[in-house]
Design an enzyme around this catalytic site. Structure first.
Site, mmCIF file in Angstrom:
data_model
loop_
_atom_site.group_PDB
_atom_site.id
_atom_site.type_symbol
_atom_site.label_atom_id
_atom_site.label_comp_id
_atom_site.label_asym_id
_atom_site.label_seq_id
_atom_site.Cartn_x
_atom_site.Cartn_y
_atom_site.Cartn_z
ATOM 1 N N ARG A 228 0.810 -1.323 -0.336
ATOM 2 C CA ARG A 228 -0.265 -0.036 -0.052
ATOM 3 C C ARG A 228 0.785 1.490 0.449
ATOM 4 N NH1 ARG A 228 -3.227 -3.115 -1.266
ATOM 5 N NH2 ARG A 228 -5.675 -3.152 -0.348
ATOM 6 N N HIS A 276 -0.303 -0.257 -9.798
ATOM 7 C CA HIS A 276 -1.426 -1.404 -9.345
ATOM 8 C C HIS A 276 -1.962 -2.144 -9.394
ATOM 9 C CE1 HIS A 276 -3.863 -1.166 -5.276
ATOM 10 N NE2 HIS A 276 -3.589 -2.499 -5.356
HETATM 11 P P1 NAP Z 1 -1.616 -11.110 4.191
HETATM 12 O O1 NAP Z 1 -1.555 -13.035 4.801
HETATM 13 O O2 NAP Z 1 -2.431 -10.697 6.348
HETATM 14 O O3 NAP Z 1 -0.047 -11.878 5.721
HETATM 15 C C1 NAP Z 1 0.081 -10.080 6.484
HETATM 16 C C2 NAP Z 1 2.156 -10.408 7.130
HETATM 17 O O4 NAP Z 1 2.202 -9.358 7.861
HETATM 18 C C3 NAP Z 1 1.961 -11.354 7.812
HETATM 19 O O5 NAP Z 1 2.784 -12.275 7.812
HETATM 20 C C4 NAP Z 1 2.315 -10.507 8.879
HETATM 21 O O6 NAP Z 1 2.270 -11.059 10.571
HETATM 22 C C5 NAP Z 1 2.806 -9.316 8.830
HETATM 23 N N1 NAP Z 1 2.819 -8.338 9.982
HETATM 24 C C6 NAP Z 1 1.012 -7.579 9.995
HETATM 25 N N2 NAP Z 1 1.777 -6.942 10.880
HETATM 26 C C7 NAP Z 1 3.055 -6.635 10.993
HETATM 27 C C8 NAP Z 1 3.391 -5.639 11.959
HETATM 28 N N3 NAP Z 1 3.469 -4.882 12.467
HETATM 29 N N4 NAP Z 1 5.462 -6.452 12.045
HETATM 30 C C9 NAP Z 1 5.664 -7.266 11.436
HETATM 31 N N5 NAP Z 1 4.767 -8.275 10.397
HETATM 32 C C10 NAP Z 1 3.156 -7.704 10.232
HETATM 33 O O7 NAP Z 1 -1.685 -10.167 3.767
HETATM 34 P P2 NAP Z 1 -0.913 -10.937 2.598
HETATM 35 O O8 NAP Z 1 -2.230 -11.738 1.269
HETATM 36 O O9 NAP Z 1 -0.026 -11.639 2.235
HETATM 37 O O10 NAP Z 1 -1.555 -9.246 1.596
HETATM 38 C C11 NAP Z 1 -0.495 -8.534 2.146
HETATM 39 C C12 NAP Z 1 -0.605 -6.980 1.624
HETATM 40 O O11 NAP Z 1 -0.513 -6.691 0.231
HETATM 41 C C13 NAP Z 1 -2.561 -6.711 0.980
HETATM 42 O O12 NAP Z 1 -2.943 -6.335 2.609
HETATM 43 C C14 NAP Z 1 -2.480 -5.484 0.778
HETATM 44 O O13 NAP Z 1 -2.603 -4.222 1.390
HETATM 45 C C15 NAP Z 1 -1.501 -6.187 -0.053
HETATM 46 N N6 NAP Z 1 -1.716 -6.416 -1.645
HETATM 47 C C16 NAP Z 1 -1.199 -5.906 -2.791
HETATM 48 C C17 NAP Z 1 -1.780 -6.220 -4.288
HETATM 49 C C18 NAP Z 1 -1.216 -5.412 -5.143
HETATM 50 O O14 NAP Z 1 -1.791 -5.107 -6.313
HETATM 51 N N7 NAP Z 1 -0.094 -4.496 -4.693
HETATM 52 C C19 NAP Z 1 -2.551 -6.864 -4.560
HETATM 53 C C20 NAP Z 1 -2.553 -7.642 -3.383
HETATM 54 C C21 NAP Z 1 -2.901 -7.782 -1.638
HETATM 55 P P3 NAP Z 1 2.351 -12.562 11.301
HETATM 56 O O15 NAP Z 1 2.407 -14.121 9.622
HETATM 57 O O16 NAP Z 1 2.851 -12.987 12.256
HETATM 58 O O17 NAP Z 1 0.687 -12.036 11.036
HETATM 59 C C1 GLV Z 2 -4.749 -5.687 -4.072
HETATM 60 O O1 GLV Z 2 -4.486 -4.234 -3.831
HETATM 61 C C2 GLV Z 2 -5.546 -6.027 -2.860
HETATM 62 O O2 GLV Z 2 -5.979 -5.660 -2.340
HETATM 63 O O3 GLV Z 2 -6.123 -7.701 -3.200
#
Ligand code: NAP
Ligand code: GLV
Length: 313
Positions: A228, A276
């Site tokens: 983000r 994005h």
């Molecule tokens: P997720 O499965 O919820 O994983 C989040 C990770 O971040 C976990 O490893 C978590 O730790 C860690 N985390 C959260 N808060 C933290 C903190 N304060 N300090 C250290 N580590 C922390 O999320 P995801 O599915 O991987 O997605 C991550 C993000 O990618 C989404 O929230 C979204 O903003 C972004 N995204 C971007 C796109 C794009 O096209 N650019 C697409 C999809 C998503 P734990 O394992 O210990 O819980």
């Molecule tokens: C894209 O950024 C998503 O959060 O799915």
């Protein structure tokens, strides 16, 4: 009962979602706009939403599930009218994880092999071979080791990169040096040639990547932000690039999207801008994720990919 399908999208996008969802979930009643009368509002059993506007999910007395079509749910959680006691599930889709792994691999590889610099050289008809360390000599740090970060870490490790991953809680992943806590972050930032951000946007991570964190990064390291825009303090990032401390940044996400025409990032020689598109939700696979959760809801099975609201992700 009805299913409510809402998003800030074009009619064509909405129709594509609807036809794929109807193929997965035949015989459902669909509402395609926030209900305008009490009977329609009372009939809504589940809302399937893509970045809905604040207020769209208020006043639905029989709502039992909010299924986000986005992985990141920070905007939903910022909506003060979001029903508090309704389970909120986010999009987790292997196809999205795969797309993210490809984007991260492209960025890491282009940085390791100097291909962004070579691309700029072409504009000057300049023939100069870049330094090209081996993958094993190039350390990548993942900030966030969840669905996306974990998949990216595995993909990079499989290509021979030295990979570290930082998460909130201690983790264990084969082939990845897993770090947590302040000491782990300091170690990871100091050692990485490229830092890839895949944290969720929460109260703890907003503006996480600031001057202090850039100073803690190794001189000459690069940043790839695929999560983000609000994770980054943009002015601090520009200062770190302009001082020469950071080598390059690849940005897929921004505080303001679309990135305004006048923004410095567009023309900065050390910035690569993506619109994005690192890992867009693919309706073809996401529709079956939605079906699975609706079936779980109706059969009383455990709902998948629930957001822990207190943690913000
Ligand atoms: P997720 O499965 O919820 O994983 C989040 C990770 O971040 C976990 O490893 C978590 O730790 C860690 N985390 C959260 N808060 C933290 C903190 N304060 N300090 C250290 N580590 C922390 O999320 P995801 O599915 O991987 O997605 C991550 C993000 O990618 C989404 O929230 C979204 O903003 C972004 N995204 C971007 C796109 C794009 O096209 N650019 C697409 C999809 C998503 P734990 O394992 O210990 O819980
Ligand atoms: C894209 O950024 C998503 O959060 O799915």
């Amino acid at each position: 009962m009805s299913l409510l399908l809402l998003g800030r999208w074009s009619d064509a996008e909405r129709d594509r979602w609807l036809s794929l969802l109807q193929a997965e979930l035949p015989n459902e009643q669909w509402l395609l706009a926030p209900p305008s009368n009490a009977a329609d509002a009372a009939a809504v059993e589940a809302a399937i939403v893509a970045n809905p506007a604040p207020g769209w999910l208020a006043g639905l007395p029989n709502l039992r599930l909010i299924q986000s079509l986005w992985a990141g749910v920070e905007r939903l959680l910022q909506d003060a009218t979001l029903p508090v006691n309704v389970p909120l599930a986010r999009m987790v889709d292997p196809a999205m994880n795969e797309a993210m792994a490809q984007t991260a691999l492209w960025a890491a590889l282009s940085l390791q092999r100097g291909f962004f610099d070579v691309q700029a050289q072409q504009l000057r008809c300049e023939w100069r071979q870049p330094a090209q360390p081996r993958a094993a000599e190039w350390r990548v740090l993942l900030l966030g080791m969840g669905e996306l970060g974990g998949r990216v870490a595995a993909a990079l490790a499989a290509q021979g990169y030295a990979v570290s991953g930082w998460s909130r809680r201690p983790a264990q992943v084969d082939g990845v040096s897993c770090l947590h806590g302040d000491a782990g972050l300091a170690q990871g930032l100091a050692q990485a040639d490229v830092v890839i951000n895949l944290l969720p946007l929460t109260e703890q991570t907003r503006h996480f990547l600031d001057a202090g964190r850039f100073a803690a990064m190794k001189a000459g390291a690069s940043l790839v932000n695929l999560a983000r825009g609000a994770h980054v303090v943009e002015a601090d990032l520009l200062a770190a690039l302009d001082s020469g401390h950071l080598r390059r940044v690849v940005l897929d996400v921004f505080e303001q999207e679309p990135l305004p025409q006048e923004h410095q990032f567009w023309r900065h020689p050390k910035v690569t801008v993506l619109p994005h598109c690192a890992a867009q939700t693919d309706p073809r696979s996401a529709a079956s994720v939605v079906r699975a959760n609706l079936q779980a809801l109706r059969s009383g099975a455990a709902l998948q990919h629930l957001v822990q609201r207190a943690q913000g992700y």
